[in-house]
Design a protein around this motif. Sequence first.
Motif, PDB file in Angstrom:
ATOM      1  N   VAL A  79      55.501  25.742  39.065  1.00  0.00           N
ATOM      2  CA  VAL A  79      55.067  26.531  38.410  1.00  0.00           C
ATOM      3  C   VAL A  79      54.193  26.715  37.208  1.00  0.00           C
ATOM      4  O   VAL A  79      54.293  25.155  36.649  1.00  0.00           O
ATOM      5  N   PRO A  80      53.668  27.070  37.651  1.00  0.00           N
ATOM      6  CA  PRO A  80      52.412  26.960  35.670  1.00  0.00           C
ATOM      7  C   PRO A  80      52.797  26.385  34.725  1.00  0.00           C
ATOM      8  O   PRO A  80      54.195  26.750  34.187  1.00  0.00           O
ATOM      9  N   ASP A  81      52.371  25.456  33.742  1.00  0.00           N
ATOM     10  CA  ASP A  81      53.239  25.552  32.842  1.00  0.00           C
ATOM     11  C   ASP A  81      53.220  26.184  31.484  1.00  0.00           C
ATOM     12  O   ASP A  81      53.418  25.830  31.141  1.00  0.00           O
ATOM     13  N   ALA A  82      52.755  26.718  31.390  1.00  0.00           N
ATOM     14  CA  ALA A  82      52.665  28.009  31.189  1.00  0.00           C
ATOM     15  C   ALA A  82      53.463  29.270  31.041  1.00  0.00           C
ATOM     16  O   ALA A  82      54.198  30.173  29.812  1.00  0.00           O
ATOM     17  N   THR A 141      58.440  31.079  28.466  1.00  0.00           N
ATOM     18  CA  THR A 141      58.923  32.761  28.726  1.00  0.00           C
ATOM     19  C   THR A 141      60.043  32.571  29.421  1.00  0.00           C
ATOM     20  O   THR A 141      60.689  33.629  30.062  1.00  0.00           O
ATOM     21  N   LEU A 142      60.431  31.568  31.080  1.00  0.00           N
ATOM     22  CA  LEU A 142      61.088  31.407  32.109  1.00  0.00           C
ATOM     23  C   LEU A 142      62.502  31.181  31.372  1.00  0.00           C
ATOM     24  O   LEU A 142      63.740  31.770  31.636  1.00  0.00           O
ATOM     25  N   ALA A 143      62.436  30.144  29.838  1.00  0.00           N
ATOM     26  CA  ALA A 143      63.503  29.684  29.354  1.00  0.00           C
ATOM     27  C   ALA A 143      64.100  30.585  28.841  1.00  0.00           C
ATOM     28  O   ALA A 143      65.347  31.208  28.869  1.00  0.00           O
ATOM     29  N   VAL A 144      63.270  31.718  28.193  1.00  0.00           N
ATOM     30  CA  VAL A 144      63.575  32.876  26.925  1.00  0.00           C
ATOM     31  C   VAL A 144      64.824  33.420  28.248  1.00  0.00           C
ATOM     32  O   VAL A 144      65.075  34.332  28.160  1.00  0.00           O
ATOM     33  N   PHE A 145      64.452  34.237  29.091  1.00  0.00           N
ATOM     34  CA  PHE A 145      64.413  35.392  30.325  1.00  0.00           C
ATOM     35  C   PHE A 145      65.560  34.610  30.641  1.00  0.00           C
ATOM     36  O   PHE A 145      66.553  35.300  30.916  1.00  0.00           O
ATOM     37  N   MET A 146      65.484  33.008  31.386  1.00  0.00           N
ATOM     38  CA  MET A 146      66.893  32.528  32.019  1.00  0.00           C
ATOM     39  C   MET A 146      67.329  32.492  31.366  1.00  0.00           C
ATOM     40  O   MET A 146      69.546  32.905  31.615  1.00  0.00           O
ATOM     41  N   LEU A 147      67.944  32.228  29.737  1.00  0.00           N
ATOM     42  CA  LEU A 147      68.581  31.907  28.680  1.00  0.00           C
ATOM     43  C   LEU A 147      69.406  33.494  28.555  1.00  0.00           C
ATOM     44  O   LEU A 147      70.238  33.404  28.451  1.00  0.00           O
ATOM     45  N   ALA A 148      68.381  33.941  28.358  1.00  0.00           N
ATOM     46  CA  ALA A 148      69.003  35.403  27.457  1.00  0.00           C
ATOM     47  C   ALA A 148      70.154  36.162  28.966  1.00  0.00           C
ATOM     48  O   ALA A 148      70.708  36.964  28.120  1.00  0.00           O
ATOM     49  N   LEU A 168      66.948  23.648  31.830  1.00  0.00           N
ATOM     50  CA  LEU A 168      65.591  22.857  32.249  1.00  0.00           C
ATOM     51  C   LEU A 168      63.774  22.882  32.172  1.00  0.00           C
ATOM     52  O   LEU A 168      63.480  22.846  31.498  1.00  0.00           O
ATOM     53  N   PHE A 169      64.084  24.620  31.590  1.00  0.00           N
ATOM     54  CA  PHE A 169      63.039  25.555  31.754  1.00  0.00           C
ATOM     55  C   PHE A 169      62.281  24.367  29.747  1.00  0.00           C
ATOM     56  O   PHE A 169      61.447  24.676  29.832  1.00  0.00           O
ATOM     57  N   LEU A 170      63.641  24.635  28.989  1.00  0.00           N
ATOM     58  CA  LEU A 170      63.017  25.222  27.309  1.00  0.00           C
ATOM     59  C   LEU A 170      63.230  23.456  27.316  1.00  0.00           C
ATOM     60  O   LEU A 170      62.340  23.041  26.811  1.00  0.00           O
ATOM     61  N   LEU A 171      64.192  22.808  28.452  1.00  0.00           N
ATOM     62  CA  LEU A 171      63.541  21.371  27.979  1.00  0.00           C
ATOM     63  C   LEU A 171      61.155  21.216  28.253  1.00  0.00           C
ATOM     64  O   LEU A 171      61.288  20.311  27.993  1.00  0.00           O
ATOM     65  N   LEU A 172      61.525  21.416  29.381  1.00  0.00           N
ATOM     66  CA  LEU A 172      60.067  21.281  30.272  1.00  0.00           C
ATOM     67  C   LEU A 172      58.913  21.934  29.175  1.00  0.00           C
ATOM     68  O   LEU A 172      58.416  21.214  28.271  1.00  0.00           O
ATOM     69  N   SER A 173      59.993  23.274  28.161  1.00  0.00           N
ATOM     70  CA  SER A 173      58.772  23.565  27.564  1.00  0.00           C
ATOM     71  C   SER A 173      58.706  23.219  26.330  1.00  0.00           C
ATOM     72  O   SER A 173      57.427  22.635  25.537  1.00  0.00           O
ATOM     73  N   SER A 174      59.409  21.904  25.673  1.00  0.00           N
ATOM     74  CA  SER A 174      59.432  21.192  24.719  1.00  0.00           C
ATOM     75  C   SER A 174      58.893  19.860  25.107  1.00  0.00           C
ATOM     76  O   SER A 174      59.257  19.289  24.133  1.00  0.00           O
ATOM     77  N   GLY A 175      58.141  19.628  25.948  1.00  0.00           N
ATOM     78  CA  GLY A 175      57.981  18.202  26.371  1.00  0.00           C
ATOM     79  C   GLY A 175      58.400  17.015  27.009  1.00  0.00           C
ATOM     80  O   GLY A 175      58.326  15.927  26.934  1.00  0.00           O
ATOM     81  N   ILE A 176      59.807  17.795  26.987  1.00  0.00           N
ATOM     82  CA  ILE A 176      60.961  16.877  27.368  1.00  0.00           C
ATOM     83  C   ILE A 176      60.501  16.749  28.901  1.00  0.00           C
ATOM     84  O   ILE A 176      61.781  17.709  29.416  1.00  0.00           O
ATOM     85  N   TYR A 177      59.839  15.992  30.085  1.00  0.00           N
ATOM     86  CA  TYR A 177      60.359  16.361  31.492  1.00  0.00           C
ATOM     87  C   TYR A 177      61.107  16.081  32.285  1.00  0.00           C
ATOM     88  O   TYR A 177      61.676  14.000  31.943  1.00  0.00           O
ATOM     89  N   VAL A 178      62.323  16.302  32.702  1.00  0.00           N
ATOM     90  CA  VAL A 178      63.195  15.564  33.472  1.00  0.00           C
ATOM     91  C   VAL A 178      62.849  16.078  35.278  1.00  0.00           C
ATOM     92  O   VAL A 178      62.189  16.897  35.735  1.00  0.00           O
TER      93      VAL A 178
END
Length: 76
Positions: free
Chosen positions: A10-13, A17-24, A66-76
């Motif tokens: 999945v592209p970093d950009a 967006t994925l974090a917001v939609f999936m959490l919603a 997971l995508f929220l952590l990735l988007s904030s720079g915490i790579y798990v």
Amino acid sequence: MTTKSISSPVPDAWYPTLAVFMLAIGLVVTASFFIYEATSSRKNRSLVKELTTAVVASVFLGFGSLFLLLSSGIYV
């Protein structure tokens, strides 16, 4: 023998967006689960519906986190 670098499918950009939609979606499904539990009587509840709703909510909240952590720079 050459080595390939590991890259995300999945592209970093797309991470925020994925974090917001999936959490919603996960929160909406969780809310519907709680509403179902609060409004149905014990005799009319369906275990299959409860488990299905819980699994769907869990998957969306898990990937959203997971995508929220990735988007904030915490790579798990």
